[in-house]
Scaffold this active site. Structure first.
Site, PDB file in Angstrom:
ATOM      1  N   ARG A  16       0.822  -1.221   0.000  1.00  0.00           N
ATOM      2  CA  ARG A  16       0.000   0.000   0.000  1.00  0.00           C
ATOM      3  C   ARG A  16       0.854   1.269   0.000  1.00  0.00           C
ATOM      4  NH1 ARG A  16      -3.879  -0.392   4.895  1.00  0.00           N
ATOM      5  NH2 ARG A  16      -2.110  -1.504   5.810  1.00  0.00           N
ATOM      6  N   GLU A  17       1.947   1.214  -0.721  1.00  0.00           N
ATOM      7  CA  GLU A  17       2.841   2.365  -0.756  1.00  0.00           C
ATOM      8  C   GLU A  17       2.141   3.628  -1.264  1.00  0.00           C
ATOM      9  OE1 GLU A  17       5.516  -1.274  -1.623  1.00  0.00           O
ATOM     10  OE2 GLU A  17       3.434  -0.650  -1.943  1.00  0.00           O
ATOM     11  N   GLY A 443     -22.047   4.490  12.304  1.00  0.00           N
ATOM     12  CA  GLY A 443     -21.468   3.387  13.065  1.00  0.00           C
ATOM     13  C   GLY A 443     -20.057   3.591  13.539  1.00  0.00           C
ATOM     14  N   CYS A 527      -8.286   1.560   0.849  1.00  0.00           N
ATOM     15  CA  CYS A 527      -8.076   0.178   0.430  1.00  0.00           C
ATOM     16  C   CYS A 527      -8.876  -0.747   1.338  1.00  0.00           C
ATOM     17  CB  CYS A 527      -6.597  -0.196   0.504  1.00  0.00           C
ATOM     18  SG  CYS A 527      -5.526   0.835  -0.516  1.00  0.00           S
ATOM     19  N   TRP A 572     -18.558  -8.065  -0.725  1.00  0.00           N
ATOM     20  CA  TRP A 572     -17.256  -7.492  -0.397  1.00  0.00           C
ATOM     21  C   TRP A 572     -16.247  -8.548   0.031  1.00  0.00           C
ATOM     22  CZ3 TRP A 572     -18.665  -2.319   2.534  1.00  0.00           C
ATOM     23  CH2 TRP A 572     -19.141  -1.410   1.590  1.00  0.00           C
ATOM     24  N   ASP A 610     -25.945  -3.255   8.052  1.00  0.00           N
ATOM     25  CA  ASP A 610     -25.480  -2.508   6.878  1.00  0.00           C
ATOM     26  C   ASP A 610     -25.573  -3.353   5.619  1.00  0.00           C
ATOM     27  OD1 ASP A 610     -24.870  -0.231   8.283  1.00  0.00           O
ATOM     28  OD2 ASP A 610     -22.751  -0.684   8.498  1.00  0.00           O
ATOM     29  N   HIS A 705     -16.528  11.560   2.873  1.00  0.00           N
ATOM     30  CA  HIS A 705     -15.330  11.286   2.083  1.00  0.00           C
ATOM     31  C   HIS A 705     -14.520  12.548   1.810  1.00  0.00           C
ATOM     32  CE1 HIS A 705     -18.278   8.072   1.182  1.00  0.00           C
ATOM     33  NE2 HIS A 705     -17.222   7.324   1.389  1.00  0.00           N
TER      34      HIS A 705
END
EC number: 2.1.1.14
Length: 772
Positions: A16-17, A443, A527, A572, A610, A705
């Site tokens: 995850r750079e 939540g 991510c 997911w 959810d 967001h």
């Protein structure tokens, strides 16, 4: 000789750079040059990972989103950022996030908050990747700026890469966008095509031989106008000096086969995983000069390809096509993790069944070697693959007779509440005694560095269970105190103990496995690490009761139990492909039903389940929706409906353009639904103009967001707009989504303004009987 290529590679990095570089830049901790250096290093490494391919994608890398990059390449910038003189990368971040960095901007183009309004974000077809929606108007014009793509192409060529630039095609690009003034998007095609002609000429001038032009819209149901748009577009582009590989993926072409086969391009890529039935008809339709690229390795899931079975099917095709056959993953590998070899803690047996991005490229290597030189040249690799596939098929860990029996015992009554909504609502109002316009959150609260450190130390064995629980209880207490101080009406415990809304549950269910580095990009720097659903699912013990009970012990206000629904757990996760998805979903529904019952027994009277990913599972073709929605709604009802009338069931859906599935959402019969609406300025509520939604609803009033802080008046205005469609007595006030990715110094003022707005609305209601 068949050739190999790839449609796209994961951009985030094996560790995850890119995520960490982006967040460092946004916080002002590093420079743009440092961010660009990380991007260049990732591109170089990813090209090396693809070195065995005959053609390597270039332009698949984006700092935030490939659709956003395409908008900037085409000069389609929203007016609200055109006044900024900064670097194009900063302007891209402004469009995506509302600001380029998490510091105050010197300009303000939004009445709602500082910075600018963030662009709307929605799902990329039926995946869990999100893109920034292009914005159009009747006056929209386009102007080429290919500097970033051309720079990456030059970078790749200098590194000796056999580069194939990747762009989004003009028809799909228009379809992905939204005309803010209600004008016809296709009316812009004639203005857009000259810019594409110019772009292709620039790529040809830079030495590109092939360009991959993505048109996944072709796997959807198109009316005659959109079909004609494809013909117009590609006849306008056919004089280009580069060879065009038209790429489709995520589904079947079906009635669009002839159109796709006859467009004037040099090659066609089809998804041979979900669209294998397209291949035989296409073999008869394709002109003799045209390349057919077959996506034979699944780019969306992580199971090993059965190479022997694939070759059995592929070898006759190769005989017919010869050098016109290319093989590739079904779609971009953006949707799978980078490297299985990084997984040093994953169960060895399960690991042997998997393939991540790098391993999928190796599968292509084996397949093309077998096709071009015979199976004997890769006999060892084929034997190992066959053994792994056989082991998975025959493993007793995959099948649990007790789980299958429980699913078989499901009846229609399993999904029914005791009473209709009106009866339940009266009982819940008497029990909960909430004010008009009740306030709550979705939540989660910020996952601070301290929370993440405690979780890491616990998993590493550096602290014991008691110390970890004490740390999490401290965080829960902090969240509860903060909510009480703000004056929220229905509280949450904040989910400090949860790493992810799906992984947290999967870790506690039999039938799931977990990676350490199996990250995939959801949007921007966000991510997710999907659990691996490999077998039948069982809940050994309660998963959330202890934490929720502790949170409730700290307050007299209602505390919501927070669960992830079965459809979202399914959509997911990386899901087993050896049984129908509907079967796996019902198994998950039974586990959540048991958890709901245990929460109710513990005294929890508000329980949120959810279903953020309900819409995500919709087939791309509307004709197939009814079947999916049937089992998805049934699964939710099985999970939610084992409780008393007094227990209030909530559900949450984010990014859900649900106007066309509103009847299915109503059929879920949740007492309260909370939804994402702020980025669309309440447009999502248009569904209620023609459908009388019977239950309560919380339209999200601010965009979590974006770091921007909404004003109380902005929230009041949104709720007033909502009250034009939803009776005020059925409206809740809440953010769009959970707050885990935000900072406390953003959350407190935003929620404070939300509560202030609710009080203003209540005061207005008392005086006039209307909202505000």
């Amino acid at each position: 000789m068949a050739l190999t290529h790839n449609l796209g590679f994961p951009r985030i990095g094996a560790r995850r750079e890119l995520k960490f570089a982006l967040e460092s830049y946004w916080k002002g901790e590093s420079s743009r040059d440092a961010l660009e250096a990380v991007g260049a290093d990732l591109r170089r490494r990813h090209w090396q990972d693809q070195a065995a391919l005959d053609l390597v994608p270039v332009g698949d890398f984006a700092f935030y989103d490939q659709v956003l990059d395409m908008s900037f390449t085409l000069g389609n910038l929203p007016e609200r950022v055109q006044g900024f003189d900064g670097h194009p990368l900063d302007n891209a971040f402004r469009v995506a996030r509302g600001r380029s960095a998490d510091i105050a901007e010197t300009h303000c183009c939004s009445a709602a908050c500082s910075g600018v309004a963030a662009g709307e974000m929605t799902k990329w077809f039926d995946t869990n990747y999100h893109y920034i929606v292009p914005e159009f108007a009747a006056s929209t014009s386009f102007k080429l700026d290919a500097s970033r793509l051309l720079a990456q192409l030059a970078e790749a060529q200098a590194a000796g890469v056999r580069a194939k630039p990747v762009i989004i095609g003009p028809v799909t690009y228009l379809a992905l966008g939204k005309a803010k003034d209600g004008s016809d998007k296709l009316g812009l095609l004639d203005r857009l095509l000259p810019v594409y002609v110019e772009l292709l000429e620039a790529l040809a001038g830079a030495g590109a031989e092939w360009v991959q032009i993505d048109e996944p819209l072709l796997v959807t149901e198109l009316n005659a106008e959109w079909q004609h748009a494809f013909n117009r577009a590609y006849h306008a582009l056919k004089a280009s000096r580069v060879k065009l590989l038209l790429a489709t993926y995520f589904g079947q072409l079906l009635e669009n086969r002839y159109l796709a086969a006859t467009l004037p391009v040099a090659g066609l890529h089809v998804d041979a995983i979900s669209g294998r039935d397209d291949v035989e008809p296409l073999l008869g339709l394709l002109p003799a000069h045209k390349v057919l690229s077959l996506g034979v390795v699944n780019g969306r899931n992580i199971w090993k390809t059965d190479l022997g079975a694939t070759l059995d099917w592929l070898e006759p095709v190769a005989e017919r096509l010869g050098e016109r056959l290319w093989i590739a993953p079904s779609c971009s590998l953006l949707h799978v993790p980078v490297d299985l070899d990084s997984e040093d803690a994953l169960d060895g047996e399960i690991k042997s069944w998997l393939a991540f991005a790098k391993q999928k490229l190796d599968e292509l290597r084996v397949l093309v070697a077998a096709l071009n030189h015979g199976r004997d040249t890769v006999s060892a690799e084929l034997a190992a693959n066959r053994a792994a596939c056989d082991a998975r098929r025959n493993s007793p860990r995959v099948n649990d007779p007790a789980v299958k029996a429980a699913v078989a015992a499901i009846t229609p009554q399993s999904g029914a509440r005791q009473s209709p909504y009106a009866v339940r609502a009266a009982k819940q109002a008497a029990h909960l005694r909430l004010p008009r316009f009740p306030t709550t959150t979705i939540g989660s609260f910020p996952q601070t560095a301290e929370i993440r450190q405690a979780r890491r130390r616990f998993k590493a064995g550096e602290i014991d269970d008691a110390a970890y629980r004490a740390a999490m209880q401290d965080e829960i207490a902090h969240s509860v105190r903060a909510q009480e101080a703000l004056g929220l009406d229905v509280l949450v415990h904040g989910e400090a103990e949860r790493n992810d809304m799906v992984e947290y549950f999967g870790e506690q269910l039999d039938g799931y496995a977990f990676s350490r580095f199996g990250w995939v990009q959801s949007y921007g720097s966000r991510c997710v690490k999907p659990p691996i659903l490999f077998g039948d699912v069982r809940r050994p013990r309660p998963m959330t009761v202890e934490w929720t009970r502790y949170g409730q012990s700290l307050t007299e206000k209602p505390m919501k139990g927070m669960l992830t629904g079965p459809v979202t757990l399914l959509n997911w996760s990386f899901v087993r492909d050896d049984q129908p998805r509907a079967e796996s979903c019902k198994q998950l529904a039974l586990t959540i039903r048991d958890e709901v019952a245990d929460l109710e027994k513990a005294g929890v009277r508000v329980i949120q389940i959810d279903e953020a990913a309900l819409r995500e599972g919709l087939p791309l073709r509307r004709s197939q929706w009814k079947t999916y929605l049937g089992w998805a709604v049934e699964s939710f009802r099985i999970a939610a409906n084992g409780v008393a009338d007094e227990t209030q069931i909530h559900t949450h859906m984010c990014y859900s353009e649900f106007n066309d599935i509103i009847e299915a959402i109503a059929a879920m019969d949740a007492d309260v639904i909370t939804i994402e609406t702020s980025r669309s300025d309440m447009e999502l509520l248009d569904a209620f103009d023609h459908f009388s939604y019977p239950n309560e609803i919380g339209p999200g009033v601010y965009d979590i967001h974006s770091p921007n802080i909404p004003t109380p008046q902005h929230i009041v205005n949104l709720i007033k707009k909502a009250a034009e469609r939803i009776p005020a007595e059925r409206l809740w006030i809440n953010p769009d989504c959970g707050l885990k990715t935000r900072q406390w110094n953003e959350v407190i003022p935003a929620l404070g303004n939300m509560v202030a707005a609710a009080r203003t609305l209540r005061a207005g209601w008392q005086e006039t009987g209307r909202a505000g």
